[in-house]
Enzyme design. Structure first.
Site, PDB file in Angstrom:
ATOM      1  N   SER A   1       0.839  -1.197   0.000  1.00 11.99           N
ATOM      2  CA  SER A   1       0.000   0.000   0.000  1.00 11.99           C
ATOM      3  C   SER A   1       0.879   1.255   0.000  1.00 11.99           C
ATOM      4  CB  SER A   1      -0.961  -0.050   1.192  1.00 11.99           C
ATOM      5  OG  SER A   1      -1.972   0.907   1.080  1.00 11.99           O
TER       6      SER A   1
ATOM      7  N   ASP B   1     -10.358  -3.442  -4.692  1.00  8.84           N
ATOM      8  CA  ASP B   1      -9.452  -2.496  -4.045  1.00  8.84           C
ATOM      9  C   ASP B   1      -9.439  -1.201  -4.859  1.00  8.84           C
ATOM     10  OD1 ASP B   1      -7.310  -1.114  -2.904  1.00  8.84           O
ATOM     11  OD2 ASP B   1      -5.966  -2.844  -2.891  1.00  8.84           O
TER      12      ASP B   1
ATOM     13  N   HIS C   1      -8.210  -5.244  -0.183  1.00 15.69           N
ATOM     14  CA  HIS C   1      -6.963  -4.591   0.189  1.00 15.69           C
ATOM     15  C   HIS C   1      -6.384  -5.234   1.453  1.00 15.69           C
ATOM     16  CE1 HIS C   1      -4.169  -1.200   0.011  1.00 15.69           C
ATOM     17  NE2 HIS C   1      -4.259  -1.125   1.323  1.00 15.69           N
TER      18      HIS C   1
END
Length: 318
Positions: free
Chosen positions: A156, A255, A285
């Site tokens: 991320s 996501d 995610h």
């Protein structure tokens, strides 16, 4: 219609209706929430060593994870920058993932606890993390590390930071060769949105409004967002990006970050970089991190493949 697999669907149902991170009352509360979600007893087979790296951007707490069976051996190095929207995350909440990487690769995983927003904002944590990276390279022998060839990894916003570490290492001539980058759902652009933001506006786990809040907290200046460090997808020059090493990008099909991850991989490929883009069907995610998701078959397969790619550059690792 993109759907979740049974494990992800069960977790999505369990958190449905709960406040998202941006609704918890500020970054401090969001941090505490992730720490509680990821509460984890240290693994019996993994040794940890916590050091402090002094310097212009320190002191920075850094945790070294390595297999206890290999604790006396010089080990190759993976430098891991963590996700959590630049406002959450720590060596404790990410331990389950980092321990797994150390176990599967036979490498030492270096985990900097960079200063979170709003205590520090862009670009401080980038400089701080690079300071740690350079320190570990220059002092690797003191920590029984093999630093001639290393890998970068991150998830991320930690993937966003790993991309920045690569960029900075090229521009500042890091005295080591970075031979592999492994990214999970990286943030690659902060000044615009790709269609998956709309598709997955309501999440699960990472709704659009949470991502907006994270970007606003970490990069409050809109002009800063249109820079190579903040938005490598759109602003990192070809002559830098073309020098990236083999890179593997794992994405979740459910996501908001999936489209910018694909676009970044395609840009790498267009410049001749050995870049792989792999979409994990039915995953949300952070599916390789979240305790409730990471034991699923897709998450385990992705972790196995990530470790395989990392071991490939470490011929002497376990």
């Amino acid at each position: 219609m993109v759907s979740l697999d049974p494990i992800n669907a069960k977790f999505a149902a369990a958190i449905d209706g709960l406040p998202a991170p941006h609704q918890l009352g500020g970054p401090g509360k969001a941090f505490e929430n992730l720490e509680e979600l990821q509460r984890h007893e240290p693994a019996n087979d993994i040794a940890t060593q916590v050091i402090k790296v002094e310097g212009k951007y320190g002191p920075t707490s850094v945790t070294l994870f390595r297999s206890k069976a290999l604790v006396d051996k010089p080990l190759p190095m993976i430098f891991y920058t963590h996700g959590g929207g630049w406002v959450m995350g720590s060596a404790k909440s990410f331990a389950v993932l980092v321990e797994d990487l150390a176990r599967r690769t036979g490498a030492a995983v270096i985990f900097p606890d960079y200063t979170l927003a709003p205590h520090q904002t862009f670009p401080f944590p980038f400089e701080q993390s690079y300071e740690v990276l350079e320190y570990m390279i220059r002092h690797g022998k003191e920590y029984n590390l093999l630093v001639k060839t290393i890998a970068l990894a991150g998830d991320s916003v930690g993937g966003h930071m790993a991309i920045a570490m690569m960029q900075m290492s090229l521009q500042r001539q890091l005295p080591a060769t970075i031979s592999q980058i492994v990214l999970w759902a990286p943030v690659t652009v902060t000044h615009k949105k790709y269609p998956s933001y709309t598709t997955f506006k309501d999440g699960p786990f990472l709704p659009e409004a949470t991502m907006d809040w994270m970007i606003d907290t970490f990069i409050p200046s809109k002009s800063d967002r249109e820079t190579a460090l903040a938005s490598p997808l759109t602003h990192l020059p070809d002559d830098v990006l073309s020098k990236f090493p083999p890179t593997i990008i794992f994405l979740s099909t459910v996501d908001p970050l999936v489209d910018e991850g694909v676009a970044f991989g395609q840009r790498l490929q267009g410049l001749g970089v050995d870049a792989s883009v792999i979409k994990a069907e039915g995953q949300m995610h952070a599916f390789c991190l979240v305790t409730a998701l990471r034991d699923g078959p897709t998450a385990q397969a992705v972790l196995e493949l990530a470790a395989l790619r990392l071991r490939k550059i470490f011929p002497d690792s376990a």
